[in-house]
Design a protein around this motif. Structure first.
Motif, mmCIF file in Angstrom:
data_model
loop_
_atom_site.group_PDB
_atom_site.id
_atom_site.type_symbol
_atom_site.label_atom_id
_atom_site.label_comp_id
_atom_site.label_asym_id
_atom_site.label_seq_id
_atom_site.Cartn_x
_atom_site.Cartn_y
_atom_site.Cartn_z
ATOM 1 N N GLY A 693 29.953 4.983 -45.382
ATOM 2 C CA GLY A 693 30.112 5.782 -44.173
ATOM 3 C C GLY A 693 28.819 6.207 -43.538
ATOM 4 O O GLY A 693 28.842 6.852 -42.480
ATOM 5 N N THR A 694 27.670 5.882 -44.146
ATOM 6 C CA THR A 694 26.382 6.300 -43.579
ATOM 7 C C THR A 694 25.672 5.167 -42.852
ATOM 8 O O THR A 694 24.723 5.420 -42.113
ATOM 9 C CB THR A 694 25.457 6.841 -44.680
ATOM 10 N N ALA A 695 26.068 3.921 -43.078
ATOM 11 C CA ALA A 695 25.443 2.797 -42.379
ATOM 12 C C ALA A 695 25.855 2.798 -40.916
ATOM 13 O O ALA A 695 26.912 3.333 -40.547
ATOM 14 C CB ALA A 695 25.840 1.488 -43.043
ATOM 15 N N PRO A 696 25.054 2.189 -40.045
ATOM 16 C CA PRO A 696 25.405 2.129 -38.624
ATOM 17 C C PRO A 696 26.748 1.413 -38.409
ATOM 18 O O PRO A 696 26.979 0.329 -38.940
ATOM 19 C CB PRO A 696 24.256 1.346 -37.999
ATOM 20 N N THR A 697 27.628 2.055 -37.655
ATOM 21 C CA THR A 697 28.948 1.454 -37.396
ATOM 22 C C THR A 697 28.861 0.338 -36.367
ATOM 23 O O THR A 697 29.696 -0.558 -36.349
ATOM 24 C CB THR A 697 29.909 2.538 -36.891
ATOM 25 N N PHE A 698 27.860 0.412 -35.505
ATOM 26 C CA PHE A 698 27.712 -0.624 -34.483
ATOM 27 C C PHE A 698 26.224 -0.852 -34.261
ATOM 28 O O PHE A 698 25.459 0.100 -34.070
ATOM 29 C CB PHE A 698 28.389 -0.188 -33.177
ATOM 30 N N SER A 699 25.804 -2.104 -34.332
ATOM 31 C CA SER A 699 24.399 -2.440 -34.178
ATOM 32 C C SER A 699 24.204 -3.362 -32.992
ATOM 33 O O SER A 699 24.968 -4.314 -32.788
ATOM 34 C CB SER A 699 23.868 -3.111 -35.454
ATOM 35 N N GLN A 700 23.164 -3.098 -32.201
ATOM 36 C CA GLN A 700 22.844 -3.919 -31.043
ATOM 37 C C GLN A 700 21.804 -4.976 -31.361
ATOM 38 O O GLN A 700 21.401 -5.726 -30.467
ATOM 39 C CB GLN A 700 22.330 -3.024 -29.905
ATOM 40 N N PHE A 701 21.371 -5.047 -32.617
ATOM 41 C CA PHE A 701 20.385 -6.054 -32.997
ATOM 42 C C PHE A 701 21.041 -7.435 -33.019
ATOM 43 O O PHE A 701 22.174 -7.593 -33.487
ATOM 44 C CB PHE A 701 19.806 -5.724 -34.371
ATOM 45 N N ASP A 702 20.314 -8.441 -32.516
ATOM 46 C CA ASP A 702 20.868 -9.805 -32.431
ATOM 47 C C ASP A 702 21.110 -10.392 -33.809
ATOM 48 O O ASP A 702 22.138 -11.008 -34.060
ATOM 49 C CB ASP A 702 19.909 -10.702 -31.629
ATOM 50 N N LYS A 703 20.167 -10.204 -34.683
ATOM 51 C CA LYS A 703 20.316 -10.787 -36.015
ATOM 52 C C LYS A 703 20.711 -9.701 -37.007
ATOM 53 O O LYS A 703 20.486 -8.521 -36.791
ATOM 54 C CB LYS A 703 19.012 -11.455 -36.449
ATOM 55 N N GLU A 704 21.299 -10.138 -38.063
ATOM 56 C CA GLU A 704 21.754 -9.204 -39.079
ATOM 57 C C GLU A 704 20.549 -8.604 -39.799
ATOM 58 O O GLU A 704 19.631 -9.312 -40.213
ATOM 59 C CB GLU A 704 22.663 -9.914 -40.078
ATOM 60 N N VAL A 705 20.550 -7.301 -39.969
ATOM 61 C CA VAL A 705 19.454 -6.583 -40.619
ATOM 62 C C VAL A 705 19.775 -6.457 -42.097
ATOM 63 O O VAL A 705 20.830 -5.942 -42.483
ATOM 64 C CB VAL A 705 19.262 -5.189 -39.996
ATOM 65 N N THR A 706 18.874 -6.928 -42.926
ATOM 66 C CA THR A 706 19.045 -6.812 -44.383
ATOM 67 C C THR A 706 18.098 -5.787 -44.981
ATOM 68 O O THR A 706 18.418 -5.171 -46.004
ATOM 69 C CB THR A 706 18.799 -8.176 -45.056
ATOM 70 N N MET A 707 16.937 -5.622 -44.348
ATOM 71 C CA MET A 707 15.947 -4.658 -44.820
ATOM 72 C C MET A 707 15.500 -3.792 -43.638
ATOM 73 O O MET A 707 15.266 -4.301 -42.542
ATOM 74 C CB MET A 707 14.714 -5.354 -45.411
ATOM 75 N N CYS A 708 15.417 -2.506 -43.863
ATOM 76 C CA CYS A 708 14.839 -1.597 -42.865
ATOM 77 C C CYS A 708 13.693 -0.835 -43.515
ATOM 78 O O CYS A 708 13.586 -0.767 -44.746
ATOM 79 C CB CYS A 708 15.894 -0.643 -42.295
ATOM 80 N N ARG A 709 12.830 -0.256 -42.701
ATOM 81 C CA ARG A 709 11.630 0.430 -43.203
ATOM 82 C C ARG A 709 11.744 1.937 -42.937
ATOM 83 O O ARG A 709 12.401 2.382 -41.994
ATOM 84 C CB ARG A 709 10.377 -0.121 -42.507
#
Length: 838
Positions: A693-709
């Protein structure tokens, strides 16, 4: 009213017995305000001056040794250059090359003093001080068992008691201006902002205590000039190096476009670090190597300021004949004295009278409990206000982050920071007024005014600095990490610092609170509130005053009528408190805002003339009070100066990125430069490790994000000790603590060196003090020698008369001066007058 009338009659009768002359209103008033004027004749003046040990100039004068050499030439050139900005006031000491010796006044040595006219020998400030001392100690025991005018005013017997101003302050066509007009023309106008203050005339008109305040304020303002110049240089250095700062360039580069973890749970999306480019560039203005130098400079500046003021204070004390002045005992507060008298009356009824009655611990305990609980309550209110603003920031950030408007999302930090600071400022202004009133009330139920200073300083400083301390040392420290954030009320995440660090936000917080307090509280309130009070008093008096006869209506308003309509003087505590709080802004957090001395300087230029105008035109003339220093305020300044060293050390170490940059450049950089610093400070997080429930419910990034900083020194998710603090974290922490210790000890050592190198007493003043002691001894020895010679001559004359024929046998006996006086052929009255003349 009859009881009050009887008290007034007894008190005024005692004043007449003390030697004062009373003048009453000729017209009679059934209701309204009546005035009683007190005059003090020469015998009472001389008696009280001897009791109060007032120093006066003698006839003996000596030449002051002129300095020679390069420094003397430089002083002469500086005096010529600054002559246009000196105030045009009559010289109180006409010849500055000579100085009259001063000695404690004694009625037995009137022939030693430089008395030209008895009416003008004591100035108005000294005369008013003498009258006030008589008013304070005159008792009213038969009708009210009270002592002093302050108790009578507190019980409503009298409305007020104050010395009169020297006529109108507005310029007239008369050639000779009074001292009030001179002060208004040369000091209490905004048009005279560029001129020096006529400190000697201020002291002569208002007394030593107020004179020392304005002298201290002038020294503080003068020394803000070099601090402002250095601060401007540091600021422009940040502007000049902004485009060459490698960390800012890396953060703004689209080639190194780091994908950052969401700023909130669920509604917030991933974001690119390059969007924080403007914040990073702006933070470099105040987070650069020059700020470390500026912090060291300001710590030494504070030490230099205190040393310079000590020397100036000694010089003024010698110039004003305050050397060796004994501290005057503080008069108990009226309510405390009333309680004491009530207890004494109660014991008198029980036939247990004790002249040295004092309140015991049982009587004091309720006051102590009220004081302690009130201070705790005010502490709690301040922390509650700060916590409330924190909740506002967190909730507003979450709400704005969930907004579908992209413009709103992009301005979350700016909007939340600016509105939160304004709320903080409003809360500070409101609580300052409340705390000031509470401190006054707590002091009234206590014994001395000394407690009011401490209570007011504790509350106001805590109220002003608490929001800044939160941003400097607590914000972003207890956030946690992605997947394991710290929550408030189980729903709201603790707020984080901006990508460029919290120093920029600290700068915004400090600047808005400092400028807001100076503009609104120190200037608008000081101008507006006295005018509103004066208007209220006029309307109240107009509504309650009875109709006067035609004779009274045609009578021109006298000086006492005009002064009564002015605001009463309530003390210097608010004036000192404003400057002490400002000194804290300038010294405590100067590492985050190098322009603070400049804004303080601009404020003080206005503040001096504003206070001057208030004292000359809007306040009743204060009672002249002797003082040889600024009291507890110097200790507070000294303590804040030492505390500022520690605060600036922690701000540089833990709030700015100065230490992480040094550690990276000298320990981890392959090229020995700052290239790669941003990547070094960002840790990796696997987005699959988000809590449910804490991950972004909707992402506008074109590619799938696997790692964030995210900004922290932690192990990557592929490490065996994933998300634990890394070695870099402990290296940076050790360097930060080492810098705090090094910075603190270095600056403290340099401050002690400054204190040791600069003597407290200037050399020329020390030489003058020694010379005056020698000359005074010579004067008294010469006087004793003349007396002895006179006595011997009289004895010889008497012996010659006895040795003539017919005088009888000569009888030898030891004679004294008193026996000789008895044998002298004159009446007691004539002998006394002759002795006085001698």
């Amino acid at each position: 009213e009859e009881v009050r009338k009887s008290r007034r009659e007894e008190f005024e009768k005692n004043l007449v017995e003390a030697g004062l002359e009373i003048e009453r209103d000729k017209e009679t008033k059934i209701q309204g305000v009546g005035f009683i004027r007190l005059h003090v004749p020469w015998p009472v003046l001389s008696r009280e001056a001897e009791f109060l040990k007032i120093k006066v100039p003698t006839k003996k004068a000596y030449e002051i040794k002129e300095e020679r050499g390069i420094m003397a030439t430089m002083y002469m050139m500086w005096d010529k250059l600054t002559k246009p900005i000196h105030p045009k006031v009559p010289d109180i000491w006409s010849n500055t090359k000579t100085k009259y010796l001063s000695h404690t006044f004694s009625r037995e040595r009137l022939h030693l003093y430089n008395i030209k006219e008895k009416d003008t020998f004591f100035d108005n400030a000294t005369r008013s001080r003498i009258v006030y001392e008589i008013l304070k100690r005159t008792a009213c025991t038969k009708t009210c068992h009270s002592s002093g005018i302050t108790t009578l005013i507190a019980s409503g017997v009298y409305d007020s008691a104050f010395p009169l101003h020297d006529g109108n302050f507005e310029n007239t066509e008369e050639e000779e201006k009074n001292e009030r007009q001179i002060l208004h023309q040369e000091w209490a106008r905004y048009g005279a902002f560029y001129k020096y203050q006529p400190v000697d005339l201020i002291r002569k008109y208002f007394g030593e205590k107020i004179g020392l305040y304005f002298a201290w304020l002038g020294i503080y303002t003068e020394l803000l000039i070099p601090a402002s110049v250095v601060g401007i240089i540091v600021f422009f250095y940040g502007c000049a190096t902004m485009d060459t700062n490698i960390p800012s360039l890396e953060m703004c580069s689209h080639l190194n476009n780091f994908t950052m973890c969401p700023l909130c749970d669920g509604a917030c999306d991933y974001w690119n670090l390059s969007t924080a480019c403007s914040t990073a560039r702006a933070s470099h203005l105040f987070d650069n190597p020059a700020t470390v130098f500026f912090s060291i400079f300001m710590s030494l500046w504070a030490a230099m300021f205190l040393e310079h003021w000590k020397r100036r204070q000694i010089r003024l004390c010698h110039h004003w004949d305050l050397m060796g002045l004994e501290e005057e005992e503080e008069h108990p507060r009226p309510k405390y004295e009333t309680k004491l008298l009530q207890k004494r009356q109660k014991k008198q009824m029980n036939k247990r009278k004790n002249k040295n009655e004092k309140l015991n611990w049982k009587d004091r305990m309720p006051g102590y409990i009220i004081n302690f609980t009130s201070i705790l309550l005010m502490f709690g209110v301040t922390f509650s206000a700060v916590f409330g603003v924190i909740i506002y920031r967190i909730t507003t950030s979450a709400v704005m982050a969930m907004s579908p408007d992209p413009h709103t999302k992009s301005n979350v930090r700016v909007t939340v920071t600016s509105t939160a600071v304004i709320i903080n400022l409003v809360v500070i202004l409101i609580l300052d007024e409340i705390y000031g009133a509470v401190a006054t009330w707590l002091t009234e139920i206590g014994k001395f005014c000394f407690m009011r200073t401490l209570i007011t300083f504790q509350n106001l400083s805590m109220n002003s600095y608490a929001p800044i301390f939160y941003v400097a040392f607590f914000k972003g420290r207890f956030v946690g990490r992605p997947g394991d954030y710290v929550y408030i009320f189980d729903n709201y995440r603790m707020e984080e610092c901006a990508p460029g660090g919290c120093l920029m936000e600290l700068c915004i917080q400090l600047s808005i609170i400092m400028l807001g307090k100076q503009l609104i509280q120190n200037n608008l309130f000081e101008i507006g509130i006295p005018k509103l009070k004066k208007l209220y008093r006029k309307l109240k008096d107009k509504g309650t005053a009875p109709e006067e006869s035609n004779d009274n209506q045609s009578r021109l308003p006298q000086q006492w009528d005009q002064d009564y309509n002015l605001e009463p003087f309530t003390g210097l505590t608010p004036e000192y408190m404003e400057m002490i709080i400002q000194f804290g802004f300038v010294s405590l957090f100067v590492a985050s805002f190098p322009l603070a001395p400049l804004f303080a300087l601009l404020n003080n230029i206005i503040e001096i003339r504003l206070d001057a105008k208030k004292f000359v035109t809007e306040l009743r003339r204060p009672d002249a009070v002797r003082a040889k220093d600024i009291g507890i305020w110097y200790n507070i300044l000294s303590g804040m100066g030492k505390f500022s060293v520690i605060i600036n050390a922690f701000v540089i170490s833990f709030t700015s990125d100065f230490i992480p940059r040094l550690v990276y450049q000298y320990m981890y950089s392959e090229t020995g430069t700052m290239h790669g610093f941003i990547d070094h400070t960002l840790s990796y997080f696997n987005v699959s490790h988000f809590r449910e429930g804490t991950a972004p419910t909707f992402s506008q990034f074109d590619k799938e994000v696997t790692m964030c900083r995210y900004k922290d020194y932690r192990e990557p998710p592929w490490s065996p000790t994933a998300y634990e603090f890394s070695k870099q974290y402990w290296s940076v922490l050790a360097a930060r603590l080492a810098f705090v210790i090094l910075f603190q000890n270095l600056v403290m050592f340099l401050s002690e060196v400054v204190d040791w190198v600069i003597p407290d007493i200037p050399k020329d003043i020390s030489e003058q003090i020694k010379k005056e002691k020698v000359l005074l001894v010579d004067v008294f020895l010469k006087e004793e020698k003349e007396k002895l010679q006179l006595i011997q001559n009289l004895f010889l004359k008497e012996q010659k008369v006895k040795e003539k024929p017919g005088n009888g046998p000569r009888r030898c006996r030891a004679a004294s001066f008193s026996q000789f006086s008895r044998e002298h052929r004159c009446s007691n009255v004539s002998c006394s007058s002759q002795h006085t003349d001698v």
